[in-house]
Design a protein around this motif. Structure first.
Motif, PDB file in Angstrom:
ATOM      1  N   PHE A 101       0.810  -1.219   0.000  1.00  0.00           N
ATOM      2  CA  PHE A 101       0.000   0.000   0.000  1.00  0.00           C
ATOM      3  C   PHE A 101       0.845   1.272   0.000  1.00  0.00           C
ATOM      4  O   PHE A 101       0.325   2.359   0.230  1.00  0.00           O
ATOM      5  CB  PHE A 101      -0.930  -0.003   1.220  1.00  0.00           C
ATOM      6  N   SER A 102       2.129   1.142  -0.256  1.00  0.00           N
ATOM      7  CA  SER A 102       3.013   2.308  -0.219  1.00  0.00           C
ATOM      8  C   SER A 102       2.648   3.292  -1.334  1.00  0.00           C
ATOM      9  O   SER A 102       2.118   2.898  -2.380  1.00  0.00           O
ATOM     10  CB  SER A 102       4.471   1.879  -0.381  1.00  0.00           C
ATOM     11  N   PRO A 103       2.943   4.572  -1.139  1.00  0.00           N
ATOM     12  CA  PRO A 103       2.661   5.565  -2.182  1.00  0.00           C
ATOM     13  C   PRO A 103       3.364   5.246  -3.498  1.00  0.00           C
ATOM     14  O   PRO A 103       2.784   5.409  -4.583  1.00  0.00           O
ATOM     15  CB  PRO A 103       3.191   6.874  -1.574  1.00  0.00           C
ATOM     16  N   GLU A 104       4.614   4.784  -3.406  1.00  0.00           N
ATOM     17  CA  GLU A 104       5.373   4.468  -4.614  1.00  0.00           C
ATOM     18  C   GLU A 104       4.719   3.348  -5.408  1.00  0.00           C
ATOM     19  O   GLU A 104       4.557   3.435  -6.639  1.00  0.00           O
ATOM     20  CB  GLU A 104       6.810   4.090  -4.250  1.00  0.00           C
ATOM     21  N   HIS A 105       4.346   2.295  -4.694  1.00  0.00           N
ATOM     22  CA  HIS A 105       3.737   1.165  -5.397  1.00  0.00           C
ATOM     23  C   HIS A 105       2.346   1.532  -5.916  1.00  0.00           C
ATOM     24  O   HIS A 105       1.949   1.083  -6.996  1.00  0.00           O
ATOM     25  CB  HIS A 105       3.637  -0.053  -4.487  1.00  0.00           C
ATOM     26  N   THR A 106       1.616   2.335  -5.157  1.00  0.00           N
ATOM     27  CA  THR A 106       0.277   2.722  -5.590  1.00  0.00           C
ATOM     28  C   THR A 106       0.330   3.487  -6.906  1.00  0.00           C
ATOM     29  O   THR A 106      -0.433   3.208  -7.842  1.00  0.00           O
ATOM     30  CB  THR A 106      -0.408   3.564  -4.507  1.00  0.00           C
ATOM     31  N   ARG A 107       1.238   4.445  -7.012  1.00  0.00           N
ATOM     32  CA  ARG A 107       1.373   5.184  -8.273  1.00  0.00           C
ATOM     33  C   ARG A 107       1.817   4.264  -9.407  1.00  0.00           C
ATOM     34  O   ARG A 107       1.304   4.356 -10.531  1.00  0.00           O
ATOM     35  CB  ARG A 107       2.368   6.338  -8.107  1.00  0.00           C
ATOM     36  N   PHE A 108       2.766   3.384  -9.107  1.00  0.00           N
ATOM     37  CA  PHE A 108       3.202   2.428 -10.112  1.00  0.00           C
ATOM     38  C   PHE A 108       2.040   1.562 -10.574  1.00  0.00           C
ATOM     39  O   PHE A 108       1.854   1.327 -11.781  1.00  0.00           O
ATOM     40  CB  PHE A 108       4.314   1.541  -9.539  1.00  0.00           C
ATOM     41  N   SER A 109       1.242   1.087  -9.621  1.00  0.00           N
ATOM     42  CA  SER A 109       0.124   0.201  -9.946  1.00  0.00           C
ATOM     43  C   SER A 109      -0.906   0.894 -10.824  1.00  0.00           C
ATOM     44  O   SER A 109      -1.423   0.304 -11.787  1.00  0.00           O
ATOM     45  CB  SER A 109      -0.533  -0.290  -8.648  1.00  0.00           C
ATOM     46  N   VAL A 110      -1.199   2.150 -10.513  1.00  0.00           N
ATOM     47  CA  VAL A 110      -2.176   2.888 -11.311  1.00  0.00           C
ATOM     48  C   VAL A 110      -1.674   3.094 -12.736  1.00  0.00           C
ATOM     49  O   VAL A 110      -2.415   2.869 -13.711  1.00  0.00           O
ATOM     50  CB  VAL A 110      -2.509   4.240 -10.652  1.00  0.00           C
ATOM     51  N   GLU A 111      -0.419   3.495 -12.882  1.00  0.00           N
ATOM     52  CA  GLU A 111       0.132   3.680 -14.228  1.00  0.00           C
ATOM     53  C   GLU A 111       0.138   2.371 -15.006  1.00  0.00           C
ATOM     54  O   GLU A 111      -0.167   2.340 -16.207  1.00  0.00           O
ATOM     55  CB  GLU A 111       1.559   4.245 -14.132  1.00  0.00           C
ATOM     56  N   ARG A 112       0.455   1.286 -14.324  1.00  0.00           N
ATOM     57  CA  ARG A 112       0.444  -0.027 -14.976  1.00  0.00           C
ATOM     58  C   ARG A 112      -0.965  -0.416 -15.403  1.00  0.00           C
ATOM     59  O   ARG A 112      -1.169  -0.937 -16.514  1.00  0.00           O
ATOM     60  CB  ARG A 112       1.019  -1.071 -14.013  1.00  0.00           C
TER      61      ARG A 112
END
Length: 279
Positions: A101-112
């Motif tokens: 749930f980290s901010p970095e992974h969340t942004r990555f997940s959305v872009e993906r």
């Protein structure tokens, strides 16, 4: 089917949505019978049939295996016909789920997800909870980040797929919508629905048919918590009883039903229409 507004957003949904777990994942699922993941031709037939039946909501997630990656090409030429709901937080890789749930992974997940779905905006984005709803909301701050992504135009609405009453209420206070489990057998999250109805928040229902178990009326687990009236209805027509129970609940925006059988999908819509437009 007359469309329902998702809370106070400008998004309008069909009362039934199409769940797509079975388009991308056949491991670690809890359905009563096994299934084979459909090929692209079968999947497109299902999607087209859903559209013909008046369904405009399609639900997916990174946790659904190859679902997002398959939907991108399958929805080519008809993106404008669909409200896409996807998620962040849960990953599924090599048969195992994990959470981040980290901010970095969340942004990555959305872009993906945007890339996989071949779109520049996801209509509804939900946090895929691991069950620790309150911690995720209060200490990770992921809903604040989703609000930022909404302001950036990457998503139109956001919320959380919760697993607790407390988490559902918290999510409803600071987002556009929540997704809760609600069916004849599992009704504990009804206070979340009631709160959303009173405060004009969207409600998406998961497991409206108890992942298919409620259709197997010989399974005591599917009827043990039902009222006598509902047990009688289940014995006669479990799908109709479930649709009436879920879709007649004030505040419910849409119920997600996962199937890869076009005939089952048509039957679900038929039963829903009987509730939504009674004789």
């Amino acid at each position: 089917m007359n469309l329902r507004r998702l809370g106070s957003t400008d998004i309008f949904l069909s009362p039934l949505g199409l769940g797509t777990v079975k388009l991308g994942r056949d491991q670690g699922v809890k359905y009563p019978t096994g299934f084979t993941i459909p090929d692209d031709q079968q999947a497109l037939k299902l999607i087209n049939r859903a559209r013909e039946l008046g369904i405009n909501l399609i639900d997916t997630a990174p946790a659904y295996g190859e679902s997002e990656s398959r939907l991108g090409p399958l929805l080519k030429g008809q993106r404008q016909d669909w409200v896409i709901c996807s998620k962040v937080g849960e990953e599924f890789h090599q048969g195992q789920s994990s959470f981040n749930f980290s901010p970095e992974h969340t942004r990555f997940s959305v872009e993906r997800s945007l890339q996989r779905l071949h779109t520049d905006c996801i209509d509804i984005l939900l946090v895929h909870s691991n069950g620790d709803d309150q911690h995720i909301i209060q200490h990770v701050g992921i809903l604040d980040l989703l609000a930022d992504l909404k302001a950036e135009g990457k998503i139109r609405a956001f919320g959380m797929s919760t697993k607790t009453i407390e988490g559902g209420l918290l999510a409803a206070q600071t987002s556009d919508a929540v997704m809760v489990t609600y069916n004849l057998n599992e009704r504990s999250e009804r206070p979340v629905i009631d709160y959303c109805a009173a405060h004009n928040k969207g409600v998406l229902i998961k497991k409206a048919l108890a992942s298919g178990h409620i259709c197997h009326t010989n399974d005591n687990a599917a009827t043990v918590n039902s009222t006598p009236e509902h047990r009688d209805a289940l014995a006669v027509d479990p799908i109709a009883a479930s649709m009436e129970f879920v879709l007649s609940t004030p505040g419910v925006s849409s119920a997600i039903v996962g199937t890869i059988n076009p005939k089952h999908l048509a039957l679900n819509v038929e039963k829903a229409l009987a509730v939504l437009t009674p004789a």
